[in-house]
Design a protein around this motif. Sequence first.
Motif, short mmCIF file in Angstrom:
data_model
loop_
_atom_site.label_atom_id
_atom_site.label_comp_id
_atom_site.label_asym_id
_atom_site.label_seq_id
_atom_site.Cartn_x
_atom_site.Cartn_y
_atom_site.Cartn_z
N LEU A 159 -15.50 -36.81 -39.82
CA LEU A 159 -14.84 -35.79 -40.67
C LEU A 159 -13.57 -36.33 -41.34
CD1 LEU A 159 -15.47 -32.63 -38.44
CD2 LEU A 159 -16.74 -33.36 -40.47
N ALA A 203 -11.68 -28.17 -39.45
CA ALA A 203 -11.37 -29.56 -39.82
C ALA A 203 -11.28 -29.73 -41.34
CB ALA A 203 -12.40 -30.51 -39.22
N GLU A 208 -6.19 -40.91 -29.79
CA GLU A 208 -7.65 -40.83 -29.65
C GLU A 208 -8.34 -41.98 -30.37
OE1 GLU A 208 -5.80 -38.37 -29.24
OE2 GLU A 208 -6.79 -36.94 -27.92
N THR A 266 -10.40 -32.32 -23.40
CA THR A 266 -10.76 -30.90 -23.41
C THR A 266 -12.20 -30.71 -23.88
OG1 THR A 266 -10.27 -28.74 -24.34
CG2 THR A 266 -9.68 -30.62 -25.71
N LYS A 305 -18.66 -37.15 -34.57
CA LYS A 305 -18.32 -36.10 -35.54
C LYS A 305 -16.84 -36.16 -35.89
CE LYS A 305 -17.46 -31.81 -33.83
NZ LYS A 305 -16.13 -31.25 -34.17
N ARG A 320 -18.69 -26.90 -27.49
CA ARG A 320 -18.77 -27.57 -26.18
C ARG A 320 -19.27 -26.60 -25.11
NH1 ARG A 320 -19.10 -32.25 -28.75
NH2 ARG A 320 -17.35 -32.47 -30.17
N PRO A 370 -2.68 -23.21 -34.52
CA PRO A 370 -1.90 -23.26 -35.76
C PRO A 370 -1.89 -24.67 -36.36
CG PRO A 370 -0.44 -23.19 -33.85
CD PRO A 370 -1.85 -23.10 -33.32
N ILE A 371 -1.42 -24.79 -37.61
CA ILE A 371 -1.31 -26.12 -38.23
C ILE A 371 0.14 -26.40 -38.63
CG2 ILE A 371 -3.71 -26.28 -39.04
CD1 ILE A 371 -2.52 -25.61 -41.89
N GLN A 416 2.38 -28.18 -37.32
CA GLN A 416 2.81 -29.59 -37.24
C GLN A 416 2.34 -30.39 -38.45
OE1 GLN A 416 4.99 -30.57 -34.85
NE2 GLN A 416 4.90 -28.41 -34.28
N VAL A 457 1.20 -33.25 -29.29
CA VAL A 457 0.22 -34.25 -29.73
C VAL A 457 -0.91 -33.52 -30.44
CG1 VAL A 457 -1.35 -36.07 -28.99
CG2 VAL A 457 0.80 -35.72 -27.78
N THR A 458 -1.11 -33.84 -31.70
CA THR A 458 -2.18 -33.19 -32.45
C THR A 458 -3.07 -34.25 -33.12
OG1 THR A 458 -2.66 -31.97 -34.49
CG2 THR A 458 -0.37 -32.61 -34.16
N1 EPU Z 1 -1.40 -27.39 -32.33
C1 EPU Z 1 -0.29 -26.69 -32.79
N2 EPU Z 1 0.17 -26.94 -34.05
C2 EPU Z 1 -0.43 -27.84 -34.87
C3 EPU Z 1 -1.55 -28.55 -34.41
C4 EPU Z 1 -2.02 -28.30 -33.13
O1 EPU Z 1 0.27 -25.86 -32.06
O2 EPU Z 1 0.05 -28.00 -36.00
C5 EPU Z 1 -1.90 -27.17 -30.96
C6 EPU Z 1 -3.33 -26.60 -30.94
O3 EPU Z 1 -3.33 -25.21 -31.07
C7 EPU Z 1 -3.80 -27.08 -29.59
C8 EPU Z 1 -3.12 -28.44 -29.43
O4 EPU Z 1 -2.02 -28.42 -30.32
O5 EPU Z 1 -3.35 -26.22 -28.61
C9 EPU Z 1 -3.98 -29.66 -29.77
O6 EPU Z 1 -4.67 -29.45 -30.96
P1 EPU Z 1 -5.13 -30.61 -31.94
O7 EPU Z 1 -4.40 -30.43 -33.23
O8 EPU Z 1 -5.03 -31.93 -31.28
O9 EPU Z 1 -6.64 -30.23 -32.17
P2 EPU Z 1 -7.44 -30.42 -33.51
O10 EPU Z 1 -6.92 -31.62 -34.19
O11 EPU Z 1 -7.50 -29.13 -34.23
C10 EPU Z 1 -9.27 -32.02 -32.56
C11 EPU Z 1 -10.76 -32.01 -32.45
C12 EPU Z 1 -11.18 -30.97 -31.44
C13 EPU Z 1 -10.56 -31.35 -30.09
C14 EPU Z 1 -9.04 -31.43 -30.23
C15 EPU Z 1 -8.33 -31.89 -28.98
C16 EPU Z 1 -11.43 -32.71 -34.67
C17 EPU Z 1 -12.06 -32.35 -35.96
N3 EPU Z 1 -11.33 -31.72 -33.77
O12 EPU Z 1 -8.89 -30.71 -32.96
O13 EPU Z 1 -12.58 -31.04 -31.33
O14 EPU Z 1 -10.88 -30.40 -29.12
O15 EPU Z 1 -8.70 -32.36 -31.29
O16 EPU Z 1 -8.79 -33.13 -28.57
O17 EPU Z 1 -11.06 -33.85 -34.45
C18 EPU Z 1 -14.75 -30.23 -30.87
O18 EPU Z 1 -15.20 -31.28 -31.34
O19 EPU Z 1 -15.46 -29.42 -30.23
C19 EPU Z 1 -13.34 -29.92 -31.03
C20 EPU Z 1 -12.85 -28.69 -30.89
#
Ligand code: EPU
Length: 417
Positions: free
Chosen positions: A27, A94, A189, A304, A23, A371, A123-124, A126, A162-163
């Motif tokens: 995306l 996403a 990843e 996670t 998935k 999850r 948050p987004i 970053q 790391v995001t």
């Molecule tokens: N974060 C910030 N600022 C940002 C971006 C992230 O503070 O601008 C923080 C988040 O709040 C979190 C941490 O950084 O505490 C990591 O978040 P990340 O951005 O890596 O997560 P994501 O990109 O939103 C993806 C997966 C998630 C998975 C996480 C961590 C996709 C579509 N989603 O989310 O998948 O848990 O990485 O590996 O790729 C799932 O599939 O169930 C799922 C939640």
Amino acid sequence: MPARLEIDGGVPLRGSVRVSAAKNAALPALAATLLTADRVQLANVPDLDDVRTMVRLIERLGATVQREGGTVSAQVARVTNNVAPYELVSTMRASVLVLGPLVARHGTARVALPGGCAIGVRPIDQHLKGLARLGAEIAMEDGYVVARASRLKGARIATDLVTVTGTENLMMAAALAEGTTVIENAAREPEIVDLADLLATMGARVHGAGTTRLTIEGVSELGGAVHRIIPDRIEAGTLIVAGAITGGDVTVTDLVPDHLSAVLAKLDECGVALAVSADSVRVWGPERPRAANVTTSPYPGFPTDMQAQLMTLLGLADGQSRVTETIFENRFMHVAELARMGASIETDGAIAMIRGVSRYQGAPVMASDLRASAALVLAALAARGRTTVSRVYHLDRGYERLETKLHALGAHIERRR
Ligand code: EPU
């Protein structure tokens, strides 16, 4: 009434099961189709609610999409609309992955700011900071992020943390920028590597995917591509735990064992027998798992997205385990539901202390996120008696036909409406 799963537990699973595609790779790949006017053909795309949501979103933005079995062809001859509306972003965060591609290709984007979700604030900032470094003007209007740039310019970006989707958004934006972008502290990843592979096939110049430093030399145009999505390492891990927790004998096929190194190492520590081949893992459940401690971290650390499933296994271990969640601040929603099935788990902030019990008992439980739902299904498979898992729409977002796969392995599982 929303669908629910009824599971009569206690049956050791046996047989072989194939993993679907990831998935979290599908995306961003669909979002990347916005970067070119040519057709992009994606093979092995999983049939999931989140994928359907992303297809709906890119269609709104101008994509013509055809789906035949696992193959999705998308063509965005022209971006006809630059808005990712709140109703889509609020059902799937996403959706924010269209932000980078839209600004890069179209010069403007209006993307609803995702709110918090069940597992954390998320948050987004970053994503936005990185896009600003690339020269985009960012404003907030009525709950929407508005980004503008006539042409993005390559820059050095060091993310504060790391995001995963942040790295993906910036990679896609940088692919069409003028000049070279370096992303430091990039996520590593396998889904990042898969996106880099797709972008490279489209003509992008991306180096260092899978390391902490990504270098992207921007090009003025990208072209079409044919690309196959990688297997879902989290579904694979979930199915392996299903074999282990039921004391079964299951071969999980069509996966990349390297993507699961941290998960397999932890299961080995728990006394789960594993035979790893080039693209499959055979698992025999132990009589009783051993206790273990685990801390989630970005790849290649323990994911996670497997924390809840592993905790469910540790809940039946001989001894006391500790799980530390470092990625999301509220990812223990399964704990209270597992307690209803007899688990003994105490949480304190980011730490869960688990005292293993010898058995779970079936109970009505409620899924809270993707999850966590998977974790409840795993507990139910091992439990004595019947468990009803309600709100399985969470599960349908990210697991392709999970109950059909488990049923084929002998599980007594049925979907009811
Ligand atoms: N974060 C910030 N600022 C940002 C971006 C992230 O503070 O601008 C923080 C988040 O709040 C979190 C941490 O950084 O505490 C990591 O978040 P990340 O951005 O890596 O997560 P994501 O990109 O939103 C993806 C997966 C998630 C998975 C996480 C961590 C996709 C579509 N989603 O989310 O998948 O848990 O990485 O590996 O790729 C799932 O599939 O169930 C799922 C939640």
